[in-house]
Motif scaffolding. Structure first.
Motif, short mmCIF file in Angstrom:
data_model
loop_
_atom_site.label_atom_id
_atom_site.label_comp_id
_atom_site.label_asym_id
_atom_site.label_seq_id
_atom_site.Cartn_x
_atom_site.Cartn_y
_atom_site.Cartn_z
N LEU A 26 89.13 7.64 -84.13
CA LEU A 26 87.88 7.94 -83.45
C LEU A 26 86.71 7.33 -84.21
O LEU A 26 85.77 6.80 -83.60
CB LEU A 26 87.70 9.45 -83.30
N ALA A 27 86.76 7.40 -85.54
CA ALA A 27 85.70 6.81 -86.36
C ALA A 27 85.57 5.31 -86.08
O ALA A 27 84.47 4.77 -85.98
CB ALA A 27 85.97 7.06 -87.84
N THR A 50 82.48 10.78 -91.82
CA THR A 50 81.37 11.13 -90.92
C THR A 50 81.88 11.95 -89.73
O THR A 50 81.30 12.97 -89.37
CB THR A 50 80.67 9.85 -90.42
N VAL A 51 82.97 11.50 -89.12
CA VAL A 51 83.55 12.24 -87.99
C VAL A 51 83.95 13.64 -88.44
O VAL A 51 83.76 14.63 -87.73
CB VAL A 51 84.75 11.48 -87.40
N GLN A 91 91.19 11.28 -86.55
CA GLN A 91 89.77 11.13 -86.90
C GLN A 91 89.47 9.70 -87.32
O GLN A 91 88.38 9.18 -87.02
CB GLN A 91 89.40 12.11 -88.02
N ILE A 97 78.55 8.87 -78.52
CA ILE A 97 79.56 9.91 -78.30
C ILE A 97 79.59 10.33 -76.83
O ILE A 97 80.65 10.47 -76.22
CB ILE A 97 79.28 11.13 -79.21
N ARG A 118 89.21 13.44 -78.94
CA ARG A 118 90.42 13.15 -79.71
C ARG A 118 91.66 13.71 -79.02
O ARG A 118 92.72 13.08 -79.00
CB ARG A 118 90.30 13.72 -81.12
N TRP A 166 80.84 15.75 -88.60
CA TRP A 166 80.35 16.07 -87.27
C TRP A 166 81.21 17.16 -86.62
O TRP A 166 80.68 18.10 -86.04
CB TRP A 166 80.38 14.82 -86.39
N GLU A 167 82.51 17.00 -86.71
CA GLU A 167 83.39 17.99 -86.08
C GLU A 167 83.25 19.36 -86.73
O GLU A 167 83.32 20.38 -86.06
CB GLU A 167 84.86 17.52 -86.18
N LEU A 190 83.65 15.95 -79.62
CA LEU A 190 84.47 15.06 -80.45
C LEU A 190 85.93 15.52 -80.45
O LEU A 190 86.85 14.69 -80.33
CB LEU A 190 83.92 15.02 -81.87
#
Length: 613
Positions: free
Chosen positions: A25-26, A35-36, A22, A54, A15, A39-40, A11
């Protein structure tokens, strides 16, 4: 290295390669920025549908996943997708459209304020059923097959979040799977005669096995009749069930993240509020106002957060979402609690918390008369953060609280009369611990009523008590027409029992009345405005035309008028010839003219008496 860590690095690489934030990307992945963030930071592992999305995005933008782990992760996704093809990364738009299509299919049967009470439990049941199927599939991987997994789950319900009896599973409700209804004690079949009766039996069976869902999923009788006719025609219910059965809108653990589904769910709440004004607006604070409050509070992991008029629990949910954004690696969630008077709103709040996969302790009851969150000694439980949007200008009967058992009013400026806005703030103060902070949404009149009057005013006296003790951190004037049950602007009153040294003896007044975008039927705050306003308030430096910082002495000189518009001049009220703005400005000037005339008459009255003499 685990695949979880691998996805974190993938991720970040995506980016970096695309120069994405973020949030951007979301948007590409169809999830929220929170959420991103998780995850990161490795706090959460993407579900299988998200994993595939992803990896596909990484391939699309030329990011090479870690040679050792990414192929294994991809293979793992492929193996798990063998039994059922997972959908592509979802977007909120199709989900929102599905929900509104379902709502419209029964719209003719019930008005907007009422059909939410039928539709939301159905959506919730569909979510429970899809999650149940996912958890059974997980057990089947461990125990060999679905039949064995079901048998084990039958004997130990604690293996699952919620155990669903056979007749309440969506495949049976939708007619895609047969179910042999048992016979009663007289040997007669218990099979329902139509879908409405089936749904009522189903939700009652769910509650019997999951008592925590009592008063949540069973708030309506789908088979209820009035004057010999069903409240909702079974054929209309069938249309809703078929809409929810579309495989594109599966709501399981692998299909949608809780906050993604929560956003779609909140869209539906917002649509109900738009369609029904007062009645639905009572339980729903606009999303952006909730996020503004959450950013003002900046919650930290493990803090206790309370909303004593929680409605759909939206303010509490947003506190947790922002806490995750601020500290994506934190493993300790916020401790959330709320109280709500209305049964329907309480049920919606419970559903909202569960759909967001958040642990929220909720209680029903009248907060002012019977606050449910108390200590072992019977005093009101105190919290790090208190947020609320109580009913504005609610009538307040001082006689009822003359001997308040919790002593919330007598010692904090006195018992108010007429309107209860400052009584809510007195209750807020009682809910705050020694370092507590709070944000409460009230009518604009709450910060001005009684100021400048020569007569004794109890609201003004309570406001004076708060100012003199340096408890008010600031006031934010919101734009007009944000809320669903009124076009009035509203203010956010921010309290702090432990101000930092730089803010002691000061009050921050932020006029955000121009920070809005036009919408239909309501205005809204853009995300960049939310962040800018929160940042401006927290920084606490004067900004020409938007933010003023006054001392408590200045507030005293102004007779405790804390309206931001009183202190922050905005000179473009009538810009671009906007007719509504011109009308409002004329009304304001007319009201001011009446005030000046009344004051002149009062001053001249003694002269009239002396001349007569």
């Amino acid at each position: 290295m685990t695949s979880e860590h691998n996805f974190s690095s993938i991720l970040r690489s995506i980016r970096a390669a695309q120069n994405l934030s973020q949030e951007q990307l979301a948007e590409r992945l169809g999830v929220s920025f929170a959420t991103v963030n998780r995850w990161e930071g490795g706090a959460n592992k993407p579900q299988r549908a998200a994993q595939q999305a992803i990896l596909e995005l990484a391939q699309e933008v030329g990011v090479v996943a870690d040679e050792a782990d990414a192929p294994a992760a991809a293979a793992q996704v492929t193996r798990r997708r063998a039994t059922r093809a997972a959908p592509a990364a979802p977007s909120t738009k199709p989900m929102e459209q599905m929900l509104w299509d379902a709502a419209c299919s029964i719209r003719g049967e019930k008005d907007a304020a009422k059909f939410k009470d039928f539709l939301l439990p159905l959506l919730f049941l569909k979510r429970l059923s899809d999650v149940f199927d996912d958890e059974i599939a997980r057990l089947a991987e461990d125990y060999g097959d679905r039949a064995t997994a079901l048998e084990i789950a039958e004997s130990d319900h604690s293996l699952l979040r919620f155990f669903l009896p056979h007749e309440a599973r969506w495949a049976v409700i939708s007619g895609r799977e047969k179910f042999e209804w048992p016979l009663d004690e007289k040997g007669r079949s218990t099979a329902p005669k139509d879908l409405g009766e089936h749904l009522t039996k189903a939700v009652r069976a769910v509650v019997k096995l999951n008592p925590t869902l009592a008063g949540v999923i069973d708030i309506e009788d789908f088979a209820a009749e009035r004057n010999g006719e069903r409240d909702i025609n079974p054929a209309k219910l069938r249309g809703v069930v078929e809409t929810f059965s579309d495989p594109r809108y599966r709501l399981g653990l692998a299909d949608v993240q809780p906050d993604f589904l929560g956003r779609a769910y909140e869209y539906l709440l917002r649509k109900f509020a738009e369609g029904s004004g007062q009645s639905a607006g009572e339980f729903f604070t606009p999303t952006e106002v909730g996020f503004l409050i959450a950013h003002l509070m900046r919650p930290r992991p493990g803090e206790t957060c309370h909303d004593y008029a929680c409605g759909s629990a939206g303010l509490l949910v947003k506190l947790q979402l922002v806490a995750r954004e601020l500290d994506p690696t934190a493993k300790v969630p916020l401790k959330l609690s709320g109280q709500e008077l209305q049964a329907e709103s309480y049920a919606v709040g419970q559903m909202n918390a569960i759909i967001h996969d958040m642990d929220v302790e909720l209680a029903r009851g009248d907060t002012m008369i019977n606050p449910k969150f108390r200590t072992a000694e019977g005093t009101i439980r105190q919290h790090d953060i208190v947020v609320a949007n109580p009913m504005w200008n609610q009538p307040f009967a001082p006689d009822i609280f003359a001997n308040d058992p919790f002593d919330r009013f007598r010692t904090t400026g006195g018992i108010t009369s007429g309107k209860g806005d400052w009584a809510w703030l007195q209750h807020t103060l009682a809910c705050m611990d020694e370092h507590g902070r709070a944000a409460v949404v009230l009518d604009t009149g709450a910060v001005t009523r009684g100021s400048g009057s020569k007569n004794e005013d109890k609201e003004r006296n309570v406001r004076k008590w708060f100012v003199d003790r340096d408890l008010i951190d600031g006031v934010i004037l919101l734009p007009e027409n944000l809320f669903y049950n009124t076009t009035a602007a509203g203010v956010v009153v921010v309290l702090n029992k432990h101000k930092p040294a730089s803010r002691k003896g000061k009050i921050v007044l932020l006029n955000a009345s121009k920070r809005f975008s036009k919408g239909r039927p309501k205005n809204y705050l853009r995300e960049e405005d939310i962040r800018a306003l929160a940042g401006m308030f927290l920084k606490g430096d004067a900004v020409d035309g938007e933010l003023a910082v006054i001392t408590t002495e200045q507030a005293q000189e102004a007779d405790y008028n804390l309206s931001p518009s009183r202190w922050v001049g905005q000179n473009d009220d009538a810009e671009r010839g906007s007719v509504p703005l011109l009308i409002r400005e004329l009304q304001r000037l007319a009201e001011r003219d009446a005030e000046i005339t009344g004051e002149l008459v009062r001053l001249l009255r003694p002269l009239e008496t002396s001349e007569d003499a």
